[in-house]
Design an enzyme around this catalytic site. Structure first.
Site, PDB file in Angstrom:
ATOM      1  N   GLN A  56      31.895  12.082 -25.521  1.00  0.00           N
ATOM      2  CA  GLN A  56      31.900  11.242 -24.324  1.00  0.00           C
ATOM      3  C   GLN A  56      33.200  10.431 -24.280  1.00  0.00           C
ATOM      4  OE1 GLN A  56      28.186   9.264 -25.177  1.00  0.00           O
ATOM      5  NE2 GLN A  56      29.205   7.357 -25.797  1.00  0.00           N
ATOM      6  N   LYS A  97      38.190   9.876 -26.076  1.00  0.00           N
ATOM      7  CA  LYS A  97      37.094  10.840 -26.182  1.00  0.00           C
ATOM      8  C   LYS A  97      36.586  10.844 -27.618  1.00  0.00           C
ATOM      9  CE  LYS A  97      37.746  15.379 -25.512  1.00  0.00           C
ATOM     10  NZ  LYS A  97      37.832  16.683 -24.798  1.00  0.00           N
ATOM     11  N   ASP A 107      40.250  26.691 -18.519  1.00  0.00           N
ATOM     12  CA  ASP A 107      38.974  26.188 -17.990  1.00  0.00           C
ATOM     13  C   ASP A 107      39.201  25.212 -16.836  1.00  0.00           C
ATOM     14  OD1 ASP A 107      36.231  26.007 -17.851  1.00  0.00           O
ATOM     15  OD2 ASP A 107      36.085  24.417 -19.352  1.00  0.00           O
TER      16      ASP A 107
END
Length: 562
Positions: free
Chosen positions: A134, A149, A284
């Site tokens: 997170q 992160k 991605d």
């Protein structure tokens, strides 16, 4: 390796077995002896059209390992049909945040200092939460705004355990099922393992951010945040904070205020450069990883998954994209064959026919219907079905372009990726040429030339010595000389026999004018004998030719069958 039914793995065995049973892969479940476990809860198969979305939802419920595996499966057209790949490509992590006490513990342990010493601010509420970690807003001691992160506690061990279970099932499937022997699931699971474990190492993601930032520095409307090296470890990643909003969450009012056409064009051009020039691709770019910043630029986030493309593959990919965008089906099929490993079962005629149909549909499509990513993925699937083992770069390219199609049309509903490819082809080619003329490549060429010049005198001396001693040999293994000589002899014999028979016929015709007392059927006897000899010889020659050709065909058939 087989299924061991360890107590710690039993729940996962049940979940995976139920998944296989629900989506039709019951062969594996029955052979593993897990059918009763799998069907302890009644499973109602969804309708055919609902299956892809149902599979995505089931993988989300099974946790982070299966979410990531679903995303990776979305790049495998040889394993899944296109609707499943599209559904899995949109898989998102839907998990709640973990407690701030855990965050503080992990950051302190990784950085070696207390949170208050490393940061002047650190928000307790995360701005985003995913299956692997997170993100929290924070500020360094010098006031620099950053995003931190933090990896979920115990997530690595959890994923490794899930991968062990999948490895056991894959090994069993490879040994006991037809599908397993065909696809080799063990190798696929090992590829997943490497990819996931690399994504869990945030140091690699920090390096990826630095490389992409440098490669896209010429694009003024593209932002790639830089990492803070001293504040990044394997489980903590600190990067520049990007103020903005996900592309998919933009309101209609905001979209009218931005230059969507320019942003979409520059974003697509940036990815073409990554794929066809740099060979280093953010693999991605789904809408959740693409933000619109407050100053109306596009930010690319989350570089845990990247792919590298070799120069040879880049050349073929450029030719493939140009052939598709210009509607040249024959050229597209030829390049697609070169992009994969042709198997003995390859059906070339069928493949070229499929590609022609696919390109024809693309030519007749409107701008709103054109999806380059979808076309590339369909091409990869056709290759697999017709007997070509597709290179991973092609499927990764298809998935990347598929996500870009969605992002580009969000920014500009009339965005035409085919036209963008044609517009940028010349510039991309120039960039490839300039890159090939880099100091490193030139130095390599000079070193190879130096090696050639150094060894040239010795090689020339060897050749001249052999010429002087009459020992120089040139070996050509192109044809069977003995068979060729036999063929020439047969042809020469048949021509000679034909000339003799022709001479008999001409001579007999001339003798018709010579009057003799010996006559047969009222004609000169010698003439009739010459005609009969020519007829017998001609019949024999024809029979010999037909019989020899028949025996040759039989030998050829036996040789081909063996």
């Amino acid at each position: 390796m087989g299924i061991s039914l360890k107590g710690e793995h039993l729940k996962r065995y049940k979940d995976i077995a139920a998944l296989f049973m629900k989506y039709g892969r019951s062969e594996l479940v029955k052979n593993a002896g897990l059918e009763e476990v799998a069907t302890s809860d009644p499973v109602t198969p969804p309708g055919e059209e609902e299956l892809p979305q149902q599979l995505a939802a089931d993988l989300e419920r099974m946790g982070p390992t299966f979410v990531k595996i679903g995303q990776l499966l979305s790049t495998r057209p040889d394993l899944l049909p296109l609707p499943y790949m599209e559904a899995l490509a949109r898989l998102q992590d839907k998990v709640g945040p973990f407690p701030f006490l855990e965050v503080e513990k992990i950051v302190t342990s990784e950085l070696g200092v207390r949170l208050s010493k490393a940061f002047s601010e650190f928000e307790e509420e995360p701005v985003a939460a995913a299956s692997l970690g997170q993100v929290h807003r924070a500020a360094l001691r010098d006031g620099r705004r950053v995003a931190v992160k933090v990896q979920r506690p115990g997530i690595r061990e959890h994923i490794v355990k899930d991968l062990d279970v999948l490895g056991e099932i894959a090994a069993f499937a490879d040994l006991h099922t037809t599908t397993g022997r065909r696809f080799g699931f063990t190798q696929t699971v090992e590829e997943f393992r490497k990819t996931l474990l690399r994504e869990l190492d945030y140091r690699m993601e920090a390096r990826n951010l630095e490389i992409l930032h440098e490669n896209l520095s010429a694009f003024d409307r593209i932002v790639v945040p830089l990492p803070v090296e001293d504040y990044s470890t394997a489980r903590v990643l600190t990067i520049d904070y990007v103020r903005g909003e996900k592309i998919t969450k933009l309101s209609p009012l905001v979209r009218t205020e931005v230059d969507g056409e320019e942003l979409g064009e520059q974003l697509f051009r940036a990815y073409l450069k990554q794929i066809l020039v740099d060979g280093f691709v953010h693999a991605d770019p789904h809408p959740g990883n693409v933000f619109l910043t407050e100053d109306n630029r596009v930010a690319l986030l989350d570089l845990g998954m990247v792919t590298r493309i070799t120069p040879g593959m880049q050349e073929r990919l450029l030719r493939l994209l140009l052939a598709i965008s210009e509607g040249r089906a024959e050229d597209a099929a030829t390049v697609a064959i070169q992009l994969g490993d042709v198997q003995p079962t390859f059906d070339e005629k069928g493949f070229r026919r499929d590609v022609a149909d696919l390109v024809a549909l693309n030519i007749g499509a409107t701008v709103g219907q054109m999806q380059v990513g979808r076309i590339v993925l369909m091409l990869a699937r056709m290759s697999s079905e017709r007997g070509i083992r597709v290179e991973p770069e092609l499927t990764m390219l298809g998935k990347t372009l598929l996500n870009l199609d969605q992002v580009g049309r969000t920014l500009d509903p009339d965005f035409d990726p085919n036209a963008s490819i044609r517009r940028n082809a010349a510039e991309l080619t120039r960039q490839r040429v300039r890159k090939s003329l880099s100091p490193g490549n030139l130095f390599t060429g000079v070193m190879e030339l130096k090696d050639f010049v150094e060894h040239l005198p010795g090689r020339v001396n060897k050749i001249l010595d052999r010429v002087a001693t009459n020992s120089l040999e040139v070996k050509v293994d192109a044809i069977d000389e003995k068979m060729l000589l036999e063929g020439f002899i047969k042809v020469a014999n048949r021509i000679t026999m034909g000339l003799i028979l022709a001479s008999l016929i001409v001579g007999a015709a001339l003798l018709m004018r010579v009057e003799t007392s010996f006559r047969v059927f009222g004609y000169p006897g010698l003439t009739i004998r010459c005609f009969l000899a020519a007829a017998a010889g001609g019949a024999g020659l024809v029979f010999n030719i037909l019989w020899a050709d028949h025996k040759h065909r039989q030998r050829t058939a036996r040789g081909g069958g063996g």
